[in-house]
Motif scaffolding. Structure first.
Motif, PDB file in Angstrom:
ATOM      1  N   GLY A  77      19.132   7.811  24.828  1.00 35.43           N
ATOM      2  CA  GLY A  77      19.779   6.516  24.843  1.00 35.43           C
ATOM      3  C   GLY A  77      19.029   5.445  24.074  1.00 35.43           C
ATOM      4  N   CYS A  78      17.919   5.795  23.563  1.00 39.34           N
ATOM      5  CA  CYS A  78      17.169   4.814  22.792  1.00 39.34           C
ATOM      6  C   CYS A  78      17.159   5.200  21.323  1.00 39.34           C
ATOM      7  N   GLN A  79      16.832   4.238  20.532  1.00 34.72           N
ATOM      8  CA  GLN A  79      16.697   4.536  19.116  1.00 34.72           C
ATOM      9  C   GLN A  79      15.236   4.789  18.799  1.00 34.72           C
ATOM     10  N   TRP A  80      14.996   5.816  18.097  1.00 35.43           N
ATOM     11  CA  TRP A  80      13.619   6.141  17.771  1.00 35.43           C
ATOM     12  C   TRP A  80      13.443   6.364  16.285  1.00 35.43           C
ATOM     13  N   ARG A  81      12.320   5.976  15.848  1.00 37.32           N
ATOM     14  CA  ARG A  81      12.022   6.202  14.443  1.00 37.32           C
ATOM     15  C   ARG A  81      10.734   7.021  14.349  1.00 37.32           C
TER      16      ARG A  81
END
Ligand SMILES: [Zn+2]
Length: 493
Positions: free
Chosen positions: A261-265
DNA sequence: CGCGTTTGACCGGCGC
DNA sequence: GCGCCGGTCAAACGCG
Protein backbone atom coordinates in the motif's frame (compact mmCIF):
# COMPACT_ATOMS: atom_id res chain seq x y z
CA UNK A 1 9.36 -19.99 -9.82
CA UNK A 2 10.72 -23.21 -8.79
CA UNK A 3 8.47 -25.27 -6.70
CA UNK A 4 8.83 -24.39 -3.15
CA UNK A 5 10.15 -27.20 -1.19
CA UNK A 6 7.89 -26.54 1.68
CA UNK A 7 4.87 -26.41 -0.34
CA UNK A 8 5.61 -29.50 -2.14
CA UNK A 9 6.17 -31.33 0.97
CA UNK A 10 3.03 -30.15 2.47
CA UNK A 11 0.71 -30.41 -0.40
CA UNK A 12 0.21 -32.61 -3.33
CA UNK A 13 1.53 -31.00 -6.44
CA UNK A 14 -1.50 -30.93 -8.67
CA UNK A 15 -3.77 -28.84 -6.58
CA UNK A 16 -1.01 -27.44 -4.58
CA UNK A 17 -1.38 -23.83 -5.47
CA UNK A 18 -4.95 -23.45 -4.75
CA UNK A 19 -4.98 -26.02 -2.11
CA UNK A 20 -2.30 -24.27 -0.29
CA UNK A 21 -4.12 -21.05 -0.09
CA UNK A 22 -7.32 -22.65 0.82
CA UNK A 23 -5.62 -24.54 3.47
CA UNK A 24 -4.52 -21.48 5.18
CA UNK A 25 -7.88 -20.02 4.88
CA UNK A 26 -9.43 -23.09 6.13
CA UNK A 27 -7.36 -23.00 9.13
CA UNK A 28 -9.03 -19.89 10.19
CA UNK A 29 -12.29 -20.75 8.72
CA UNK A 30 -12.65 -23.52 11.12
CA UNK A 31 -12.44 -21.16 13.96
CA UNK A 32 -14.56 -18.82 12.17
CA UNK A 33 -17.71 -17.98 13.96
CA UNK A 34 -18.72 -14.78 12.36
CA UNK A 35 -22.18 -15.27 11.16
CA UNK A 36 -21.81 -13.96 7.75
CA UNK A 37 -18.20 -14.54 7.63
CA UNK A 38 -18.49 -18.23 7.60
CA UNK A 39 -20.79 -18.16 4.72
CA UNK A 40 -18.88 -15.45 3.14
CA UNK A 41 -15.83 -17.41 3.56
CA UNK A 42 -17.13 -20.24 1.55
CA UNK A 43 -18.12 -17.99 -1.22
CA UNK A 44 -14.90 -16.23 -0.98
CA UNK A 45 -12.98 -19.36 -1.31
CA UNK A 46 -14.75 -20.10 -4.45
CA UNK A 47 -14.28 -16.74 -5.88
CA UNK A 48 -10.74 -16.75 -4.86
CA UNK A 49 -10.15 -19.92 -6.64
CA UNK A 50 -12.01 -18.76 -9.61
CA UNK A 51 -10.69 -15.39 -10.21
CA UNK A 52 -7.90 -14.34 -8.07
CA UNK A 53 -5.33 -16.93 -7.71
CA UNK A 54 -3.48 -15.89 -10.70
CA UNK A 55 -1.61 -18.82 -12.04
CA UNK A 56 -2.55 -21.35 -9.55
CA UNK A 57 -6.21 -21.12 -8.99
CA UNK A 58 -7.23 -19.67 -12.20
CA UNK A 59 -5.11 -21.72 -14.38
CA UNK A 60 -6.00 -24.83 -12.64
CA UNK A 61 -9.61 -24.22 -13.13
CA UNK A 62 -9.24 -23.27 -16.65
CA UNK A 63 -7.17 -26.24 -17.23
CA UNK A 64 -9.77 -28.48 -15.81
CA UNK A 65 -12.52 -27.08 -17.85
CA UNK A 66 -10.59 -27.17 -20.98
CA UNK A 67 -9.48 -30.66 -20.37
CA UNK A 68 -13.02 -31.78 -19.86
CA UNK A 69 -13.96 -30.17 -23.00
CA UNK A 70 -11.19 -31.62 -24.97
CA UNK A 71 -11.97 -35.03 -23.76
CA UNK A 72 -15.46 -34.72 -24.92
CA UNK A 73 -14.39 -33.36 -28.18
CA UNK A 74 -12.04 -36.13 -28.80
CA UNK A 75 -14.42 -38.86 -28.12
CA UNK A 76 -17.55 -37.50 -29.63
CA UNK A 77 -17.40 -34.63 -31.90
CA UNK A 78 -21.03 -33.97 -32.23
CA UNK A 79 -21.79 -30.34 -32.41
CA UNK A 80 -24.26 -30.78 -29.69
CA UNK A 81 -21.54 -31.69 -27.38
CA UNK A 82 -19.52 -28.82 -28.47
CA UNK A 83 -22.34 -26.46 -28.00
CA UNK A 84 -23.00 -27.89 -24.67
CA UNK A 85 -19.53 -27.37 -23.52
CA UNK A 86 -19.51 -23.95 -24.96
CA UNK A 87 -22.61 -23.14 -23.09
CA UNK A 88 -21.08 -24.54 -20.05
CA UNK A 89 -18.17 -22.31 -20.52
CA UNK A 90 -20.36 -19.33 -20.91
CA UNK A 91 -22.25 -20.21 -17.86
CA UNK A 92 -19.06 -20.57 -15.99
CA UNK A 93 -17.94 -17.25 -17.17
CA UNK A 94 -21.12 -15.71 -16.00
CA UNK A 95 -20.68 -17.34 -12.75
CA UNK A 96 -17.23 -16.06 -12.52
CA UNK A 97 -18.39 -12.61 -13.19
CA UNK A 98 -21.00 -12.97 -10.60
CA UNK A 99 -18.44 -14.13 -8.20
CA UNK A 100 -16.41 -11.13 -8.93
CA UNK A 101 -19.17 -8.78 -8.13
CA UNK A 102 -19.98 -10.69 -5.07
CA UNK A 103 -16.40 -10.61 -4.19
CA UNK A 104 -16.37 -6.92 -4.55
CA UNK A 105 -19.26 -6.60 -2.25
CA UNK A 106 -17.71 -8.86 0.24
CA UNK A 107 -14.63 -6.86 0.12
CA UNK A 108 -16.52 -3.81 1.06
CA UNK A 109 -18.04 -5.62 3.90
CA UNK A 110 -14.75 -6.83 5.00
CA UNK A 111 -13.35 -3.43 4.88
CA UNK A 112 -15.98 -2.38 7.23
CA UNK A 113 -15.33 -5.24 9.51
CA UNK A 114 -11.73 -4.50 9.39
CA UNK A 115 -12.21 -0.96 10.34
CA UNK A 116 -14.27 -2.01 13.23
CA UNK A 117 -11.73 -4.48 14.21
CA UNK A 118 -9.11 -1.88 13.94
CA UNK A 119 -11.02 0.46 16.15
CA UNK A 120 -11.48 -2.25 18.65
CA UNK A 121 -7.91 -3.04 18.69
CA UNK A 122 -6.98 0.52 19.12
CA UNK A 123 -9.23 0.64 22.03
CA UNK A 124 -7.64 -2.40 23.39
CA UNK A 125 -4.19 -1.06 23.06
CA UNK A 126 -5.21 2.18 24.58
CA UNK A 127 -6.62 0.38 27.52
CA UNK A 128 -3.53 -1.61 27.91
CA UNK A 129 -1.42 1.39 27.81
CA UNK A 130 -3.51 3.09 30.35
CA UNK A 131 -3.26 0.13 32.55
CA UNK A 132 0.40 0.21 32.18
CA UNK A 133 0.66 3.77 33.12
CA UNK A 134 -1.08 3.03 36.29
CA UNK A 135 1.61 0.77 37.42
CA UNK A 136 4.15 1.97 39.86
CA UNK A 137 7.38 2.77 38.22
CA UNK A 138 10.70 4.14 38.87
CA UNK A 139 11.20 7.81 38.74
CA UNK A 140 12.65 7.67 35.35
CA UNK A 141 9.96 5.58 34.04
CA UNK A 142 7.42 7.81 35.54
CA UNK A 143 8.96 10.71 33.91
CA UNK A 144 8.79 9.06 30.62
CA UNK A 145 5.29 8.10 31.05
CA UNK A 146 4.38 11.55 32.06
CA UNK A 147 5.99 12.90 29.07
CA UNK A 148 4.25 10.46 26.95
CA UNK A 149 0.98 11.35 28.41
CA UNK A 150 1.60 14.97 27.87
CA UNK A 151 2.61 14.42 24.41
CA UNK A 152 -0.48 12.53 23.84
CA UNK A 153 -2.45 15.49 24.89
CA UNK A 154 -0.58 17.62 22.52
CA UNK A 155 -0.94 15.07 19.95
CA UNK A 156 2.75 15.17 19.78
CA UNK A 157 3.33 11.61 20.43
CA UNK A 158 2.86 9.52 17.49
CA UNK A 159 1.67 6.42 18.99
CA UNK A 160 -1.66 7.58 20.18
CA UNK A 161 -1.97 10.04 17.49
CA UNK A 162 -1.38 7.54 14.87
CA UNK A 163 -4.09 5.53 16.21
CA UNK A 164 -6.40 8.35 15.95
CA UNK A 165 -5.34 8.85 12.48
CA UNK A 166 -5.83 5.29 11.84
CA UNK A 167 -9.31 5.39 12.96
CA UNK A 168 -10.22 8.47 11.14
CA UNK A 169 -8.37 7.73 8.08
CA UNK A 170 -9.61 4.26 7.99
CA UNK A 171 -13.09 5.48 7.97
CA UNK A 172 -12.49 8.40 5.78
CA UNK A 173 -10.46 6.64 3.24
CA UNK A 174 -12.35 3.53 3.19
CA UNK A 175 -14.22 4.58 0.18
CA UNK A 176 -11.28 6.02 -1.50
CA UNK A 177 -9.51 2.89 -1.05
CA UNK A 178 -12.01 0.59 -2.43
CA UNK A 179 -12.59 2.75 -5.38
CA UNK A 180 -9.47 4.31 -6.48
CA UNK A 181 -6.18 4.76 -5.05
CA UNK A 182 -5.66 8.06 -6.62
CA UNK A 183 -2.05 7.87 -5.86
CA UNK A 184 -0.28 8.38 -9.02
CA UNK A 185 2.09 6.04 -10.48
CA UNK A 186 3.74 3.60 -8.36
CA UNK A 187 1.34 2.94 -5.72
CA UNK A 188 1.33 -0.57 -4.68
CA UNK A 189 -1.99 -2.03 -4.67
CA UNK A 190 -2.62 -3.94 -1.66
CA UNK A 191 -3.07 -6.90 -3.68
CA UNK A 192 -0.48 -9.38 -3.81
CA UNK A 193 -1.78 -12.58 -4.96
CA UNK A 194 0.57 -14.97 -3.60
CA UNK A 195 1.72 -13.26 -0.59
CA UNK A 196 0.99 -14.90 2.60
CA UNK A 197 2.46 -13.18 5.46
CA UNK A 198 3.87 -15.53 7.86
CA UNK A 199 5.64 -13.60 10.38
CA UNK A 200 6.55 -10.25 11.49
CA UNK A 201 9.47 -9.32 13.50
CA UNK A 202 10.48 -6.10 14.97
CA UNK A 203 13.90 -5.09 15.80
CA UNK A 204 14.93 -2.23 17.86
CA UNK A 205 17.92 -0.51 16.81
CA UNK A 206 19.63 1.10 19.62
CA UNK A 207 22.14 3.70 19.15
CA UNK A 208 21.73 7.19 18.12
CA UNK A 209 20.34 6.40 14.84
CA UNK A 210 18.75 8.92 12.88
CA UNK A 211 15.09 8.79 12.95
CA UNK A 212 13.81 10.48 15.89
CA UNK A 213 11.26 8.49 17.56
CA UNK A 214 8.92 11.25 17.17
CA UNK A 215 9.35 10.85 13.69
CA UNK A 216 6.26 12.14 12.58
CA UNK A 217 7.37 15.55 11.89
CA UNK A 218 10.81 15.00 11.00
CA UNK A 219 11.71 14.40 7.53
CA UNK A 220 14.36 12.04 6.84
CA UNK A 221 17.43 13.77 5.77
CA UNK A 222 18.95 12.00 2.93
CA UNK A 223 22.49 12.42 2.02
CA UNK A 224 25.33 11.72 4.09
CA UNK A 225 24.56 14.37 6.48
CA UNK A 226 25.45 12.81 9.65
CA UNK A 227 22.31 11.50 10.94
CA UNK A 228 23.33 12.53 14.32
CA UNK A 229 23.24 16.14 13.43
CA UNK A 230 19.87 16.29 12.02
CA UNK A 231 18.36 13.99 14.30
CA UNK A 232 16.88 14.12 17.49
CA UNK A 233 19.70 14.88 19.58
CA UNK A 234 17.81 16.70 22.09
CA UNK A 235 16.02 15.15 24.89
CA UNK A 236 15.27 12.04 23.09
CA UNK A 237 18.81 11.33 23.78
CA UNK A 238 17.77 10.55 27.27
CA UNK A 239 16.18 7.38 26.21
CA UNK A 240 19.03 6.27 24.18
CA UNK A 241 17.44 2.94 24.17
CA UNK A 242 15.78 2.88 20.86
CA UNK A 243 15.45 5.35 18.18
CA UNK A 244 14.40 3.09 15.51
CA UNK A 245 12.13 0.20 15.26
CA UNK A 246 12.47 -2.45 12.72
CA UNK A 247 9.67 -4.54 11.56
CA UNK A 248 10.39 -7.43 9.43
CA UNK A 249 7.81 -9.42 7.66
CA UNK A 250 8.32 -12.86 6.47
CA UNK A 251 6.02 -13.61 3.68
CA UNK A 252 5.66 -16.36 1.26
CA UNK A 253 5.74 -14.70 -2.05
CA UNK A 254 7.13 -15.35 -5.38
CA UNK A 255 6.84 -11.78 -6.31
CA UNK A 256 9.97 -9.83 -5.86
CA UNK A 257 8.30 -7.53 -3.48
CA UNK A 258 5.26 -7.61 -1.39
CA UNK A 259 2.80 -4.86 -1.95
CA UNK A 260 1.86 -3.02 1.11
CA UNK A 261 0.00 0.00 0.00
CA UNK A 262 2.93 2.31 0.03
CA UNK A 263 5.03 3.67 -2.72
CA UNK A 264 8.61 2.63 -2.67
CA UNK A 265 11.57 3.60 -4.64
CA UNK A 266 14.51 1.38 -4.93
CA UNK A 267 17.79 2.97 -4.09
CA UNK A 268 20.14 0.14 -3.80
CA UNK A 269 20.78 -3.51 -3.94
CA UNK A 270 23.42 -5.61 -2.38
CA UNK A 271 24.38 -9.08 -1.64
CA UNK A 272 24.16 -10.18 1.87
CA UNK A 273 26.99 -12.35 2.80
CA UNK A 274 25.33 -15.48 3.97
CA UNK A 275 22.72 -15.32 1.31
CA UNK A 276 22.87 -16.03 -2.38
CA UNK A 277 19.98 -13.71 -2.91
CA UNK A 278 20.51 -10.00 -3.09
CA UNK A 279 18.96 -7.56 -0.76
CA UNK A 280 17.09 -4.63 -2.18
CA UNK A 281 16.73 -1.30 -0.49
CA UNK A 282 13.68 0.80 -0.86
CA UNK A 283 12.61 4.15 0.38
CA UNK A 284 9.09 5.30 0.99
CA UNK A 285 7.99 7.88 -1.49
CA UNK A 286 4.49 8.37 -0.33
CA UNK A 287 5.55 11.63 1.14
CA UNK A 288 8.51 13.76 0.43
CA UNK A 289 10.48 13.41 3.54
CA UNK A 290 9.25 10.08 4.67
CA UNK A 291 12.13 8.39 6.45
CA UNK A 292 10.80 4.93 6.15
CA UNK A 293 13.00 2.50 4.39
CA UNK A 294 12.68 -1.12 3.74
CA UNK A 295 14.83 -3.96 2.69
CA UNK A 296 13.59 -6.86 0.77
CA UNK A 297 15.39 -10.10 0.77
CA UNK A 298 14.65 -13.65 0.01
CA UNK A 299 15.30 -16.34 2.46
CA UNK A 300 18.34 -18.35 1.61
CA UNK A 301 16.92 -21.74 2.36
CA UNK A 302 13.49 -21.24 1.09
CA UNK A 303 13.42 -18.73 -1.65
CA UNK A 304 9.72 -18.54 -1.60
CA UNK A 305 9.97 -16.69 1.61
CA UNK A 306 10.36 -13.03 1.24
CA UNK A 307 11.73 -11.10 4.13
CA UNK A 308 10.82 -7.48 4.18
CA UNK A 309 12.24 -5.26 6.82
CA UNK A 310 10.82 -1.86 7.51
CA UNK A 311 12.64 0.79 9.34
CA UNK A 312 11.52 4.12 10.63
CA UNK A 313 8.15 5.73 10.91
CA UNK A 314 6.07 7.29 8.23
CA UNK A 315 5.61 10.99 8.41
CA UNK A 316 2.37 10.87 6.58
CA UNK A 317 -0.93 9.13 6.82
CA UNK A 318 -1.02 5.60 5.66
CA UNK A 319 -3.41 4.14 3.23
CA UNK A 320 -6.23 2.35 4.94
CA UNK A 321 -5.05 -1.13 4.41
CA UNK A 322 -1.65 -0.28 5.59
CA UNK A 323 -3.11 1.46 8.52
CA UNK A 324 -5.20 -1.39 9.48
CA UNK A 325 -2.20 -3.48 9.30
CA UNK A 326 -0.23 -1.08 11.28
CA UNK A 327 -2.69 -0.85 14.05
CA UNK A 328 -3.03 -4.52 14.12
CA UNK A 329 0.62 -5.02 14.22
CA UNK A 330 1.10 -2.35 16.71
CA UNK A 331 -1.39 -3.91 18.97
CA UNK A 332 0.45 -7.10 18.84
CA UNK A 333 3.64 -5.31 19.39
CA UNK A 334 2.37 -3.52 22.36
CA UNK A 335 1.25 -6.74 23.78
CA UNK A 336 4.57 -8.20 23.20
CA UNK A 337 6.41 -5.33 24.52
CA UNK A 338 4.38 -5.05 27.54
CA UNK A 339 5.77 -8.30 28.56
CA UNK A 340 8.89 -8.34 26.65
CA UNK A 341 11.96 -6.38 27.28
CA UNK A 342 11.69 -7.36 30.80
CA UNK A 343 13.49 -10.06 32.43
CA UNK A 344 13.67 -13.56 31.37
CA UNK A 345 10.75 -14.28 33.60
CA UNK A 346 8.49 -12.38 31.41
CA UNK A 347 9.89 -14.11 28.49
CA UNK A 348 9.32 -17.42 29.94
CA UNK A 349 5.81 -16.64 30.85
CA UNK A 350 5.03 -15.47 27.46
CA UNK A 351 6.61 -18.39 26.01
CA UNK A 352 4.63 -20.81 27.98
CA UNK A 353 1.51 -18.99 27.30
CA UNK A 354 2.22 -18.80 23.68
CA UNK A 355 2.87 -22.40 23.42
CA UNK A 356 -0.30 -23.11 25.16
CA UNK A 357 -2.27 -21.06 22.83
CA UNK A 358 -0.38 -21.98 19.85
CA UNK A 359 -2.81 -24.51 18.66
CA UNK A 360 -5.48 -21.90 18.54
CA UNK A 361 -3.62 -19.44 16.54
CA UNK A 362 -1.09 -20.11 13.92
CA UNK A 363 0.40 -16.75 14.31
CA UNK A 364 3.29 -16.11 16.48
CA UNK A 365 5.00 -13.10 17.72
CA UNK A 366 8.54 -13.49 18.68
CA UNK A 367 10.96 -11.31 20.41
CA UNK A 368 14.52 -12.12 20.30
CA UNK A 369 16.97 -10.48 22.54
CA UNK A 370 19.77 -11.31 20.26
CA UNK A 371 22.85 -9.28 19.90
CA UNK A 372 22.54 -5.60 19.23
CA UNK A 373 18.85 -5.28 19.33
CA UNK A 374 16.06 -7.43 20.46
CA UNK A 375 13.75 -8.69 17.86
CA UNK A 376 10.10 -9.17 18.10
CA UNK A 377 8.66 -11.64 15.76
CA UNK A 378 5.05 -12.08 15.08
CA UNK A 379 4.47 -15.37 13.56
CA UNK A 380 1.26 -15.35 11.70
CA UNK A 381 1.30 -18.86 10.61
CA UNK A 382 2.47 -21.90 12.23
CA UNK A 383 4.64 -22.63 9.34
CA UNK A 384 7.68 -24.53 10.33
CA UNK A 385 10.21 -22.05 9.27
CA UNK A 386 13.70 -23.15 9.38
CA UNK A 387 14.73 -19.77 10.48
CA UNK A 388 12.27 -19.96 13.22
CA UNK A 389 13.36 -23.25 14.38
CA UNK A 390 16.85 -22.10 14.34
CA UNK A 391 16.04 -19.22 16.45
CA UNK A 392 18.15 -18.91 19.48
CA UNK A 393 17.01 -19.32 22.93
CA UNK A 394 16.62 -15.73 23.90
CA UNK A 395 13.24 -15.56 22.38
CA UNK A 396 9.75 -16.19 23.25
CA UNK A 397 6.63 -16.49 21.29
CA UNK A 398 3.33 -14.94 21.67
CA UNK A 399 0.41 -15.77 19.58
CA UNK A 400 -0.52 -13.12 17.20
CA UNK A 401 -4.10 -13.30 16.23
CA UNK A 402 -4.06 -10.94 13.39
CA UNK A 403 -2.94 -12.04 10.08
CA UNK A 404 -2.14 -8.90 8.27
CA UNK A 405 -4.07 -8.66 5.19
CA UNK A 406 -1.60 -7.43 2.91
CA UNK A 407 1.42 -6.54 4.77
CA UNK A 408 2.40 -4.86 7.86
CA UNK A 409 4.46 -2.78 5.76
CA UNK A 410 3.59 0.27 7.48
CA UNK A 411 3.69 -1.42 10.69
CA UNK A 412 6.69 0.48 11.74
CA UNK A 413 4.74 3.55 12.01
CA UNK A 414 2.32 2.54 14.58
CA UNK A 415 3.91 -0.60 15.44
CA UNK A 416 7.27 0.84 15.89
CA UNK A 417 5.91 3.67 17.79
CA UNK A 418 4.14 1.43 20.09
CA UNK A 419 7.21 -0.52 20.59
CA UNK A 420 9.19 2.50 21.17
CA UNK A 421 6.88 3.89 23.72
CA UNK A 422 6.44 0.78 25.55
CA UNK A 423 9.92 -0.30 25.40
CA UNK A 424 10.72 2.58 27.56
CA UNK A 425 9.09 0.84 30.35
CA UNK A 426 10.65 -2.33 29.61
CA UNK A 427 11.59 -4.26 32.55
CA UNK A 428 8.88 -3.27 34.81
CA UNK A 429 5.73 -4.95 34.12
CA UNK A 430 5.79 -8.47 35.16
CA UNK A 431 2.35 -8.33 36.45
CA UNK A 432 1.03 -6.73 33.39
CA UNK A 433 2.40 -9.64 31.83
CA UNK A 434 -0.45 -11.65 33.02
CA UNK A 435 -2.93 -9.19 31.91
CA UNK A 436 -1.34 -8.85 28.59
CA UNK A 437 -1.12 -12.45 28.15
CA UNK A 438 -4.64 -12.87 29.12
CA UNK A 439 -5.72 -10.29 26.69
CA UNK A 440 -3.63 -11.76 24.03
CA UNK A 441 -4.94 -15.12 24.70
CA UNK A 442 -8.44 -13.86 24.64
CA UNK A 443 -7.99 -12.28 21.32
CA UNK A 444 -6.11 -15.13 19.95
CA UNK A 445 -8.73 -17.46 21.08
CA UNK A 446 -11.49 -15.39 19.70
CA UNK A 447 -12.26 -16.79 16.35
CA UNK A 448 -13.96 -13.68 15.30
CA UNK A 449 -10.81 -11.76 15.03
CA UNK A 450 -9.15 -14.34 13.03
CA UNK A 451 -12.16 -14.80 10.94
CA UNK A 452 -12.49 -11.17 10.21
CA UNK A 453 -8.92 -10.88 9.29
CA UNK A 454 -8.92 -13.92 7.24
CA UNK A 455 -11.87 -12.62 5.45
CA UNK A 456 -10.08 -9.43 4.82
CA UNK A 457 -7.06 -11.16 3.58
CA UNK A 458 -8.99 -13.37 1.40
CA UNK A 459 -10.97 -10.62 -0.06
CA UNK A 460 -8.04 -8.50 -0.71
CA UNK A 461 -5.91 -11.16 -2.06
CA UNK A 462 -8.65 -12.70 -4.00
CA UNK A 463 -10.26 -9.63 -5.35
CA UNK A 464 -7.25 -7.89 -6.55
CA UNK A 465 -5.07 -10.77 -6.96
CA UNK A 466 -3.47 -10.48 -10.21
CA UNK A 467 0.02 -11.25 -11.11
CA UNK A 468 1.40 -7.93 -11.91
CA UNK A 469 2.96 -6.06 -9.18
CA UNK A 470 2.28 -2.49 -8.69
CA UNK A 471 4.61 0.32 -8.51
CA UNK A 472 7.90 -0.41 -7.11
CA UNK A 473 7.26 -3.95 -7.46
CA UNK A 474 7.74 -3.45 -11.06
CA UNK A 475 11.18 -2.39 -10.59
CA UNK A 476 12.15 -5.34 -8.70
CA UNK A 477 9.83 -7.45 -10.64
CA UNK A 478 11.98 -7.14 -13.60
CA UNK A 479 14.13 -10.08 -13.75
CA UNK A 480 16.91 -7.65 -13.85
CA UNK A 481 17.07 -7.81 -10.16
CA UNK A 482 18.38 -11.24 -10.45
CA UNK A 483 20.96 -10.22 -12.89
CA UNK A 484 21.97 -7.40 -10.77
CA UNK A 485 22.36 -9.75 -8.05
CA UNK A 486 25.08 -11.49 -9.73
CA UNK A 487 26.88 -8.41 -10.70
CA UNK A 488 26.36 -6.44 -7.64
CA UNK A 489 27.45 -9.34 -5.68
CA UNK A 490 30.89 -9.26 -6.86
CA UNK A 491 31.09 -5.60 -7.01
CA UNK A 492 29.33 -4.91 -3.87
CA UNK A 493 31.60 -6.84 -1.76
C1' DC B 1 11.94 14.12 -21.46
C1' DG B 2 10.86 12.81 -16.79
C1' DC B 3 11.17 9.33 -13.63
C1' DG B 4 12.45 5.14 -11.47
C1' DT B 5 15.80 1.50 -11.59
C1' DT B 6 20.42 -0.21 -12.01
C1' DT B 7 24.81 -0.59 -10.34
C1' DG B 8 29.56 0.65 -9.18
C1' DA B 9 31.48 3.78 -5.93
C1' DC B 10 31.65 5.49 -1.48
C1' DC B 11 31.24 5.71 3.56
C1' DG B 12 31.09 4.52 8.36
C1' DG B 13 31.10 0.84 11.73
C1' DC B 14 33.20 -3.17 13.41
C1' DG B 15 36.29 -6.96 14.26
C1' DC B 16 40.84 -8.67 13.79
C1' DG C 1 45.45 0.13 10.51
C1' DC C 2 43.15 -2.86 7.44
C1' DG C 3 39.69 -5.31 5.41
C1' DC C 4 34.99 -6.82 5.60
C1' DC C 5 30.38 -5.52 5.37
C1' DG C 6 26.00 -3.33 5.47
C1' DG C 7 24.04 0.60 3.80
C1' DT C 8 23.62 4.64 0.82
C1' DC C 9 24.71 7.71 -3.03
C1' DA C 10 24.37 9.08 -7.60
C1' DA C 11 25.54 8.73 -12.50
C1' DA C 12 24.04 6.06 -16.12
C1' DC C 13 20.50 3.67 -18.14
C1' DG C 14 15.96 2.35 -19.82
C1' DC C 15 11.14 2.77 -20.11
C1' DG C 16 6.81 5.05 -21.14
ZN1 LIG D 1 6.06 6.68 4.27
Amino acid sequence: MDPTCDRIHQNPPPVSGEKRVVDEMDFFAEENCLKKTSRVDAIKKESTELDSELDTGLNLHMANTSSDKSMVDDETLPNMEKKRTTNKLIVLKDELERMNTENQRLRDMLNEVNNKYCALQMHFVTLMERQQNRKPRTAEENEMIDRTTEEKKDGGIVFPRQFLNLGQAAIANKEELSQSSSEGRTQNGFRSPQNNVELVSVTFKSGQEAESPDLANQGWVPNKVPKFDTSKDYDQATDATMRKARVSVRARSEATMISDGCQWRKYGQKMAKGNPCPRAYYRCTMAVGCPVRKQVQRCAEDRTILITTYEGYHNHPLPPPAMTMASTTSAAASMLLSGSMPSADGLMNSNVLARTILPCSPNLATISASAPFPTITLDLTNTPNPSQLQRPQGQFHVPFPNPPHSFPSDGPQVFGQALYNQSKFSGLQSSHQDMMNAATAAIAADPNFSAALVAAITSIIGANGHPNNHGNNNSSTRSSSDNNVGKSNFVGN
